[in-house]
Design a protein around this motif. Structure first.
Motif, PDB file in Angstrom:
ATOM      1  N   ARG A 189      -8.750  -3.562   1.410  1.00  0.00           N
ATOM      2  CA  ARG A 189      -7.383  -3.389   1.910  1.00  0.00           C
ATOM      3  C   ARG A 189      -7.123  -1.921   2.235  1.00  0.00           C
ATOM      4  NH1 ARG A 189      -3.062  -7.055  -1.500  1.00  0.00           N
ATOM      5  NH2 ARG A 189      -4.171  -9.057  -1.329  1.00  0.00           N
ATOM      6  N   GLU A 190      -6.220  -1.699   3.176  1.00  0.00           N
ATOM      7  CA  GLU A 190      -5.797  -0.326   3.443  1.00  0.00           C
ATOM      8  C   GLU A 190      -5.008   0.199   2.251  1.00  0.00           C
ATOM      9  OE1 GLU A 190      -3.621  -0.277   7.078  1.00  0.00           O
ATOM     10  OE2 GLU A 190      -5.411  -0.561   8.324  1.00  0.00           O
ATOM     11  N   PHE A 191      -5.183   1.477   1.981  1.00  0.00           N
ATOM     12  CA  PHE A 191      -4.553   2.076   0.799  1.00  0.00           C
ATOM     13  C   PHE A 191      -3.037   1.912   0.833  1.00  0.00           C
ATOM     14  CE2 PHE A 191      -3.676   5.932  -1.937  1.00  0.00           C
ATOM     15  CZ  PHE A 191      -4.236   5.391  -3.095  1.00  0.00           C
ATOM     16  N   SER A 192      -2.453   2.029   2.022  1.00  0.00           N
ATOM     17  CA  SER A 192      -0.996   1.934   2.147  1.00  0.00           C
ATOM     18  C   SER A 192      -0.484   0.521   1.914  1.00  0.00           C
ATOM     19  CB  SER A 192      -0.549   2.414   3.523  1.00  0.00           C
ATOM     20  OG  SER A 192      -1.123   1.605   4.543  1.00  0.00           O
ATOM     21  N   ALA A 193      -1.369  -0.481   1.995  1.00  0.00           N
ATOM     22  CA  ALA A 193      -0.956  -1.874   1.821  1.00  0.00           C
ATOM     23  C   ALA A 193      -0.927  -2.288   0.354  1.00  0.00           C
ATOM     24  CB  ALA A 193      -1.894  -2.801   2.600  1.00  0.00           C
ATOM     25  N   LEU A 194      -1.375  -1.408  -0.518  1.00  0.00           N
ATOM     26  CA  LEU A 194      -1.408  -1.713  -1.948  1.00  0.00           C
ATOM     27  C   LEU A 194      -0.066  -1.405  -2.593  1.00  0.00           C
ATOM     28  CD1 LEU A 194      -4.841  -0.060  -2.807  1.00  0.00           C
ATOM     29  CD2 LEU A 194      -4.425  -2.473  -2.303  1.00  0.00           C
ATOM     30  N   LEU A 214      -9.458   2.735   3.626  1.00  0.00           N
ATOM     31  CA  LEU A 214      -9.722   1.572   2.788  1.00  0.00           C
ATOM     32  C   LEU A 214      -9.733   1.980   1.321  1.00  0.00           C
ATOM     33  CD1 LEU A 214     -12.520  -0.356   4.740  1.00  0.00           C
ATOM     34  CD2 LEU A 214     -10.039  -0.731   4.759  1.00  0.00           C
ATOM     35  N   ALA A 215      -9.283   1.087   0.474  1.00  0.00           N
ATOM     36  CA  ALA A 215      -9.162   1.396  -0.951  1.00  0.00           C
ATOM     37  C   ALA A 215     -10.498   1.825  -1.554  1.00  0.00           C
ATOM     38  CB  ALA A 215      -8.599   0.185  -1.692  1.00  0.00           C
ATOM     39  N   LEU A 253      -6.853   5.209  -7.949  1.00  0.00           N
ATOM     40  CA  LEU A 253      -6.988   6.637  -8.227  1.00  0.00           C
ATOM     41  C   LEU A 253      -7.725   6.869  -9.548  1.00  0.00           C
ATOM     42  CD1 LEU A 253      -3.523   8.093  -7.124  1.00  0.00           C
ATOM     43  CD2 LEU A 253      -5.717   8.246  -5.926  1.00  0.00           C
ATOM     44  N   ILE A 254      -7.458   6.022 -10.536  1.00  0.00           N
ATOM     45  CA  ILE A 254      -8.189   6.146 -11.805  1.00  0.00           C
ATOM     46  C   ILE A 254      -9.655   5.789 -11.593  1.00  0.00           C
ATOM     47  CG2 ILE A 254      -8.393   5.301 -14.170  1.00  0.00           C
ATOM     48  CD1 ILE A 254      -5.365   4.891 -14.184  1.00  0.00           C
ATOM     49  N   ALA A 255      -9.914   4.734 -10.801  1.00  0.00           N
ATOM     50  CA  ALA A 255     -11.300   4.389 -10.479  1.00  0.00           C
ATOM     51  C   ALA A 255     -11.995   5.551  -9.788  1.00  0.00           C
ATOM     52  CB  ALA A 255     -11.336   3.141  -9.604  1.00  0.00           C
ATOM     53  N   ARG A 256     -11.277   6.227  -8.890  1.00  0.00           N
ATOM     54  CA  ARG A 256     -11.821   7.402  -8.201  1.00  0.00           C
ATOM     55  C   ARG A 256     -12.230   8.482  -9.198  1.00  0.00           C
ATOM     56  NH1 ARG A 256      -9.642  12.310  -6.115  1.00  0.00           N
ATOM     57  NH2 ARG A 256     -10.569  12.928  -4.106  1.00  0.00           N
ATOM     58  N   ALA A 257     -11.386   8.698 -10.208  1.00  0.00           N
ATOM     59  CA  ALA A 257     -11.683   9.709 -11.220  1.00  0.00           C
ATOM     60  C   ALA A 257     -12.843   9.285 -12.119  1.00  0.00           C
ATOM     61  CB  ALA A 257     -10.437   9.977 -12.067  1.00  0.00           C
TER      62      ALA A 257
END
Length: 268
Positions: free
Chosen positions: A149-154, A105-106, A163-167
């Motif tokens: 949403r699933e990451f692959s569905a984005l 999930l995202a 990815l920026i939010a993750r950082a």
């Protein structure tokens, strides 16, 4: 508005970095460079110029050659913990997209940044405080409606924002973006640039690593150019990104034109 310049987070003095035991020349050669919090900087250069090596040096993945008169300090230390650097410097690289399980999930992708992990987070535990910080980072990237949403569905642009939010989730002192618009279409790249400009205006210290002068936003005043592992120029972007200097940097006849704080570069 951006904050006043603070402490040095990178200080390189006459640094050489070798990539592999069989390398005939260093990937970075006699580099002097100082970066401080509170100042956003673009690292500009063609492919093979040493940008990736500098990035790995900044994140602690590579070490410089040990010799008299040379030194590499991160946040004032010449010895550092990768785990500590992970929390002080947030890094986003295009290749990170492929490191996650497609069904992740995202929002879990964002949470994984607290553990420095890639892949499934099903068996990881996260505190309420971590979840709140992750939610704040997602809000900053304007993707809150996509967290389940699933990451692959984005789309490619949406994945890049997560990815920026993750950082950003662990509230680092410095955000490093490596070629952030790679594989993005025009609309996604434009939206990502808008968010990047907002981050800088909000006071986030950003290091933008790019090969394209047109990606450097008006809010980013300082540009460091690299070629063949050496710093060619370091200073205000209007002095660094001139027609003559960009022509020399890329080895092509180029014409630079300024409009609204952006540098537009075209072949002659």
């Amino acid at each position: 508005m951006p904050s006043a310049m603070g402490e040095e987070f990178l200080n390189l003095q006459q640094v050489n970095v070798w990539r592999g035991l069989e390398a005939e020349v260093p990937a970075l050669r006699e580099v002097n460079l100082t970066l401080r919090t509170g100042e956003s900087v673009a690292i500009l250069g063609p492919n093979g110029s040493g940008k990736s090596t500098l990035l790995k040096l900044l994140t602690g993945e590579l070490r410089s050659e040990v010799r008299d008169g040379s030194g590499c300090w991160l946040f004032g230390e010449d010895l550092w913990s990768i785990e500590e650097l992970r929390h002080r410097i947030g890094v986003v690289m295009p290749e990170e997209v492929a490191r996650f399980d497609p069904e992740e999930l995202a929002f879990d992708v964002v949470l994984s940044g607290f553990r420095g992990a890639y892949g499934r987070t099903a068996f990881m535990r996260f505190s309420r405080a971590e979840r709140i910080r992750a939610s704040r980072a997602v809000d900053r990237m304007e993707v809150a409606e996509l967290v389940n949403r699933e990451f692959s569905a984005l789309s490619s642009g949406e994945r890049r924002r997560f990815l920026i939010a993750r950082a950003l989730a662990h509230e680092p002192e410095v955000l490093v973006l490596d070629e952030p618009s790679t594989a993005l279409d025009f609309a996604a790249s434009t939206e990502l640039t808008r968010l990047l400009r907002d981050l800088i205006l909000q006071g986030t210290t950003v290091v933008l690593v790019t090969h394209h002068p047109g990606e450097i936003p008006p809010e980013m005043e300082r540009v460091v150019t690299l070629k063949n592992g050496q710093v060619v120029d370091d200073g205000p972007k209007r002095k660094v990104m001139t027609t003559d200097r960009l022509t020399d940097l890329y080895g092509l006849p180029l014409k630079a034109r300024w409009a609204g704080g952006w540098c537009e570069v075209r072949p002659c």
